[in-house]
Design a protein around this motif. Structure first.
Motif, PDB file in Angstrom:
ATOM      1  N   VAL A   1     -26.501 131.123  19.183  1.00 53.92           N
ATOM      2  CA  VAL A   1     -25.524 130.512  18.280  1.00 53.92           C
ATOM      3  C   VAL A   1     -26.109 129.217  17.724  1.00 53.92           C
ATOM      4  O   VAL A   1     -26.474 128.316  18.486  1.00 53.92           O
TER       5      VAL A   1
ATOM      6  N   PHE B   1     -25.408 135.931  23.839  1.00 50.12           N
ATOM      7  CA  PHE B   1     -24.868 136.488  22.602  1.00 50.12           C
ATOM      8  C   PHE B   1     -25.805 137.508  21.952  1.00 50.12           C
ATOM      9  O   PHE B   1     -25.601 137.872  20.799  1.00 50.12           O
TER      10      PHE B   1
ATOM     11  N   ILE C   1     -24.931 133.469  14.541  1.00 56.81           N
ATOM     12  CA  ILE C   1     -25.846 133.814  15.629  1.00 56.81           C
ATOM     13  C   ILE C   1     -27.166 134.254  15.005  1.00 56.81           C
ATOM     14  O   ILE C   1     -27.203 135.193  14.213  1.00 56.81           O
TER      15      ILE C   1
ATOM     16  N   TRP D   1     -22.952 136.744  11.560  1.00 57.43           N
ATOM     17  CA  TRP D   1     -21.799 135.844  11.584  1.00 57.43           C
ATOM     18  C   TRP D   1     -20.738 136.483  12.475  1.00 57.43           C
ATOM     19  O   TRP D   1     -20.323 137.623  12.238  1.00 57.43           O
TER      20      TRP D   1
ATOM     21  N   GLY E   1     -21.300 126.672  14.348  1.00 56.97           N
ATOM     22  CA  GLY E   1     -19.929 127.066  14.640  1.00 56.97           C
ATOM     23  C   GLY E   1     -18.953 126.224  13.843  1.00 56.97           C
ATOM     24  O   GLY E   1     -19.100 125.006  13.763  1.00 56.97           O
TER      25      GLY E   1
ATOM     26  N   GLY F   1     -18.880 131.763  13.693  1.00 54.07           N
ATOM     27  CA  GLY F   1     -20.131 131.295  14.273  1.00 54.07           C
ATOM     28  C   GLY F   1     -21.302 132.056  13.686  1.00 54.07           C
ATOM     29  O   GLY F   1     -21.182 133.235  13.348  1.00 54.07           O
TER      30      GLY F   1
ATOM     31  N   SER G   1     -18.329 132.247  20.419  1.00 55.07           N
ATOM     32  CA  SER G   1     -19.554 131.760  19.788  1.00 55.07           C
ATOM     33  C   SER G   1     -19.395 130.347  19.238  1.00 55.07           C
ATOM     34  O   SER G   1     -20.130 129.423  19.627  1.00 55.07           O
ATOM     35  N   SER G   2     -18.451 130.151  18.343  1.00 58.78           N
ATOM     36  CA  SER G   2     -18.305 128.835  17.716  1.00 58.78           C
ATOM     37  C   SER G   2     -17.823 127.783  18.714  1.00 58.78           C
ATOM     38  O   SER G   2     -18.305 126.649  18.732  1.00 58.78           O
TER      39      SER G   2
END
Length: 352
Positions: free
Chosen positions: A170, A316, A165, A141, A173, A163, A293-294
């Motif tokens: 990802v 990521f 992952i 996370w 989000g 987010g 990410s999100s």
């Protein structure tokens, strides 16, 4: 059967909502006091630490095997001169645990967490659960407890960003934007919007008080000349001068919208703006996974493409930073290639 990541989405919404309500309270109560500086000298508030502690506690209760890549750690708080700040964090975290969320289902998610008594040691340990180094395997996370600290301090835009992952990709989000209007057509109306995206399931928005999710999409542009940029307030976060040249190359004449935090991703995902540019101002700076990410998933699910300045997908899987990428560009899918070409031309003219 429930959709993939339905449970993760429900828990993420619940924890981001609680952290967002906490941030609203702290902004009203403590802005102008209670700040603490990290080693990089960027401002951070009590809200960062308290929100990370809360989010960490709920994720540990529901997904104990998952790791957290969090922005904060408690090292600075252990210094004797930060005793007052630490006491504020412990008090506010305890108060937030006792306060109930507006929706019964989201409140029930906290039942097991609320049964545990926590003091200084437990809350500091919760903050430090965010020490994962990330990587290409497993579930992580990515948490920015209050993204856009300067916006938070000046009463502008900020966001709580979470987010998920999974194996470097990802897949979920959720973002809470306490100062963003729920309806962009009514900027002085109700504020406080939650945004959520699951890979392959679309992008959605809701208010803090209603469970109803409304699908959002990026604007459909007949030409790039009708587009508008969304960029950082801080010139130290993105190269405003190069951005202006890119706008000129694309025939864009509308003024840029400048705001702090991943609220920019939320804004273009629902059509408040169209293109997000974050060009590096330092050759050595590496973007952080919790900063993108999100938001990157939200824009992708709303009909956009998010890449680095060279058109490469954001990676990521490399740890706590996007060390394989330079800068971030988000644009509608049908216009992304032209934006990347304009970025390359503008940067090339400057010899960067």
């Amino acid at each position: 059967m429930s959709a993939p990541y339905a449970r993760e989405q429900a828990i993420a919404l619940s924890t981001v909502l609680k952290a967002s309500l906490l941030a609203q309270k702290i902004q009203a109560e403590l802005v102008g006091s209670g700040g603490v500086e990290k080693k990089d000298k960027s401002p951070v508030t009590v809200g960062d630490y308290t929100a990370q502690a809360l989010v960490s506690a709920l994720l540990a209760a529901h997904f104990p095997s998952d790791a957290i890549i969090g922005e904060e750690d408690s090292a600075d708080l252990q210094r004797p001169e930060q005793a007052t700040v630490k006491a504020q964090i412990v008090r506010l975290a305890g108060e937030a645990m006792r306060e109930e969320l507006p929706l019964a289902d989201e409140e029930r998610a906290w039942a097991d967490v609320k049964r545990v008594e926590r003091g200084d040691t437990e809350w500091m340990a919760a903050i430090d659960r965010g020490n994962s180094e990330g990587g290409a395997k497993g579930r992580h996370w990515a948490l920015d407890p209050i993204d856009g600290t300067k916006g938070f301090l000046r009463g502008g835009q900020y966001a709580v960003c979470l987010g998920l992952i999974e194996d470097g990709e990802v897949v979920l989000g959720v973002m809470g934007c306490p100062n963003l209007p729920v309806d962009p057509k009514q900027p002085e109306g109700d504020k406080g919007a939650l945004f959520v995206a699951v890979k392959g399931q679309g992008a959605f928005q809701r208010s803090f008080t209603s469970p109803t999710l409304t699908r959002i999409t990026m604007n459909s542009l007949a030409s790039l000349s009708a587009a508008s940029f969304c960029e950082s307030v801080e010139a130290g976060h993105s190269d405003h001068g190069t951005n202006a040249r890119i706008a000129e190359l694309l025939g864009i004449t509308r003024d840029s919208v400048r705001m702090d935090s991943q609220a920019k991703y939320c804004s273009i995902a629902r059509g408040d703006g169209d293109i997000y540019l974050r060009l590096p101002v330092s050759a050595t700076y590496e973007e952080k996974v919790w900063d993108h990410s999100s938001g990157s998933l939200l824009v992708a699910e709303a009909g956009g493409i998010v890449s680095d300045m060279h058109g490469l997908p954001l990676d990521f899987s490399l740890g706590r930073t996007l060390k394989g990428n330079k800068g971030v560009i988000a644009a509608p899918r049908e216009w992304h290639k032209q934006v990347i070409e304009a970025v390359a031309k503008a940067v090339g003219e400057e010899g960067k």
